[in-house]
Scaffold this active site. Structure first.
Site, PDB file in Angstrom:
ATOM      1  N   LYS A  15     -55.080  -3.299 -84.296  1.00  0.00           N
ATOM      2  CA  LYS A  15     -55.897  -2.285 -84.968  1.00  0.00           C
ATOM      3  C   LYS A  15     -56.726  -1.454 -83.984  1.00  0.00           C
ATOM      4  O   LYS A  15     -56.772  -0.225 -84.085  1.00  0.00           O
ATOM      5  CB  LYS A  15     -56.828  -3.037 -85.934  1.00  0.00           C
ATOM      6  CG  LYS A  15     -57.762  -2.211 -86.745  1.00  0.00           C
ATOM      7  CD  LYS A  15     -58.342  -3.079 -87.858  1.00  0.00           C
ATOM      8  CE  LYS A  15     -59.034  -4.345 -87.342  1.00  0.00           C
ATOM      9  NZ  LYS A  15     -60.431  -4.106 -86.947  1.00  0.00           N
ATOM     10  N   ARG A  90     -67.312  -4.120 -93.008  1.00  0.00           N
ATOM     11  CA  ARG A  90     -66.672  -5.426 -93.041  1.00  0.00           C
ATOM     12  C   ARG A  90     -66.805  -6.074 -94.425  1.00  0.00           C
ATOM     13  O   ARG A  90     -66.112  -7.048 -94.723  1.00  0.00           O
ATOM     14  CB  ARG A  90     -67.305  -6.324 -91.966  1.00  0.00           C
ATOM     15  CG  ARG A  90     -66.489  -7.532 -91.602  1.00  0.00           C
ATOM     16  CD  ARG A  90     -67.068  -8.233 -90.394  1.00  0.00           C
ATOM     17  NE  ARG A  90     -66.819  -7.546 -89.143  1.00  0.00           N
ATOM     18  CZ  ARG A  90     -65.706  -7.634 -88.435  1.00  0.00           C
ATOM     19  NH1 ARG A  90     -64.721  -8.397 -88.847  1.00  0.00           N
ATOM     20  NH2 ARG A  90     -65.569  -6.970 -87.314  1.00  0.00           N
ATOM     21  N   ARG A 126     -47.392 -15.980 -77.162  1.00  0.00           N
ATOM     22  CA  ARG A 126     -48.215 -15.369 -76.116  1.00  0.00           C
ATOM     23  C   ARG A 126     -48.603 -16.412 -75.069  1.00  0.00           C
ATOM     24  O   ARG A 126     -48.966 -17.529 -75.392  1.00  0.00           O
ATOM     25  CB  ARG A 126     -49.475 -14.776 -76.760  1.00  0.00           C
ATOM     26  CG  ARG A 126     -50.213 -13.826 -75.867  1.00  0.00           C
ATOM     27  CD  ARG A 126     -51.075 -12.899 -76.672  1.00  0.00           C
ATOM     28  NE  ARG A 126     -52.065 -13.623 -77.467  1.00  0.00           N
ATOM     29  CZ  ARG A 126     -52.765 -13.070 -78.447  1.00  0.00           C
ATOM     30  NH1 ARG A 126     -52.559 -11.832 -78.794  1.00  0.00           N
ATOM     31  NH2 ARG A 126     -53.649 -13.776 -79.104  1.00  0.00           N
ATOM     32  N   ARG A 159     -53.015 -19.991 -74.376  1.00  0.00           N
ATOM     33  CA  ARG A 159     -54.482 -19.948 -74.366  1.00  0.00           C
ATOM     34  C   ARG A 159     -55.012 -20.925 -75.411  1.00  0.00           C
ATOM     35  O   ARG A 159     -54.415 -21.091 -76.464  1.00  0.00           O
ATOM     36  CB  ARG A 159     -54.976 -18.546 -74.726  1.00  0.00           C
ATOM     37  CG  ARG A 159     -54.676 -17.526 -73.674  1.00  0.00           C
ATOM     38  CD  ARG A 159     -55.393 -16.233 -73.905  1.00  0.00           C
ATOM     39  NE  ARG A 159     -55.787 -16.002 -75.301  1.00  0.00           N
ATOM     40  CZ  ARG A 159     -56.235 -14.843 -75.740  1.00  0.00           C
ATOM     41  NH1 ARG A 159     -56.340 -13.817 -74.928  1.00  0.00           N
ATOM     42  NH2 ARG A 159     -56.582 -14.688 -76.994  1.00  0.00           N
ATOM     43  N   ARG A 170     -58.705 -18.061 -88.548  1.00  0.00           N
ATOM     44  CA  ARG A 170     -59.214 -16.701 -88.358  1.00  0.00           C
ATOM     45  C   ARG A 170     -58.700 -15.787 -89.487  1.00  0.00           C
ATOM     46  O   ARG A 170     -59.430 -14.951 -90.013  1.00  0.00           O
ATOM     47  CB  ARG A 170     -58.721 -16.188 -86.995  1.00  0.00           C
ATOM     48  CG  ARG A 170     -59.763 -15.404 -86.208  1.00  0.00           C
ATOM     49  CD  ARG A 170     -59.164 -14.917 -84.909  1.00  0.00           C
ATOM     50  NE  ARG A 170     -59.080 -15.943 -83.882  1.00  0.00           N
ATOM     51  CZ  ARG A 170     -58.155 -15.958 -82.913  1.00  0.00           C
ATOM     52  NH1 ARG A 170     -57.244 -15.023 -82.827  1.00  0.00           N
ATOM     53  NH2 ARG A 170     -58.162 -16.924 -82.010  1.00  0.00           N
TER      54      ARG A 170
END
Ligand SMILES: [Zn+2]
Length: 222
Positions: A15, A90, A126, A159, A170
């Site tokens: 985004k 938000r 990733r 990570r 999340r």
């Protein structure tokens, strides 16, 4: 060509990058809550001092303070012809406050919709180099080969905040916060949804097409 645009999308949808690109294309600033909070703290303004104190106490900056910061930011000269918002509003309370700030000026809202499983799949692939910090998407090539950093030969590892559970948690927070706000906007003629599961270039084209279409209908986004 000026533009007032809000881009919504889950973490990992790209985004921020899309917002920056379309803002540059239209010659308007990208306004993100994170940048605004950081700028406020370094500016030393009374509002900035309040933000600094709140964060130092480990508390969340209130809706009122965020809205006051946005109000200040939108009156700066570079935002006179428009802006692209990223990370604000938000909540529905913030969205209602934004309507008041805009005082009838139309706001284009584009939601980048990506299935949760696709975001999890991306994050799972990733890797980060232990030695130089370069980030690699294993889906750029054969995942089984992406074990060594091409830059320095270091070992590529996942990570710690990229675990599937962290990403799902999340996303749960994102949907809980954002779903009511999507409901707030989606009935409007200036709301569009684009498919965020496509490659980033195609997502950008879809956003640009949605904006052009809304401008073409003379919704006063210019
Ligand atoms: Zn490396």
């Amino acid at each position: 060509m000026a533009l007032r645009l809000l881009i919504l999308g889950p973490p990992g949808a790209g985004k921020g990058t899309q917002a920056l690109k379309i803002a540059r294309e239209h010659g308007v600033p990208k306004i993100s809550t994170g940048d605004m909070l950081r700028d406020a703290v370094t500016s030393g303004s009374p509002l900035g001092a309040l933000v600094k104190e709140t964060v130092a106490q480990g508390q969340l900056v209130s809706d009122d303070v965020i809205v006051a910061l946005v109000r200040e930011r939108l009156t700066e000269s570079d935002a006179a012809d428009g802006f692209v918002l990223d990370g604000f509003p938000r909540t529905v309370v913030q969205a209602e406050a934004l309507d008041v700030l805009l005082d009838g000026a139309p706001l284009a809202v584009v939601e980048i919709r990506v299935p949760d499983d696709e975001l999890v799949r991306r994050v799972r692939g990733r890797r980060i180099c232990e030695r130089c910090g370069t980030t690699v998407s294993a889906f750029d090539g054969d995942p089984s080969l992406a074990l060594v950093c091409k830059m320095c030969g270091g070992r590529l590892v996942q990570r710690s905040d990229d675990s599937e559970q962290v990403v799902r948690d999340r996303l749960k927070i994102y949907w809980r916060e954002t779903q009511p706000m999507i409901g707030f906007y989606e009935g409007r003629p200036t709301f569009r949804r684009v498919d965020g599961a496509q490659p980033p270039v195609s997502v950008y084209e879809a956003i640009a097409a949605a904006v052009a279409e809304m401008n073409g209908k003379r919704m006063g986004l210019r």
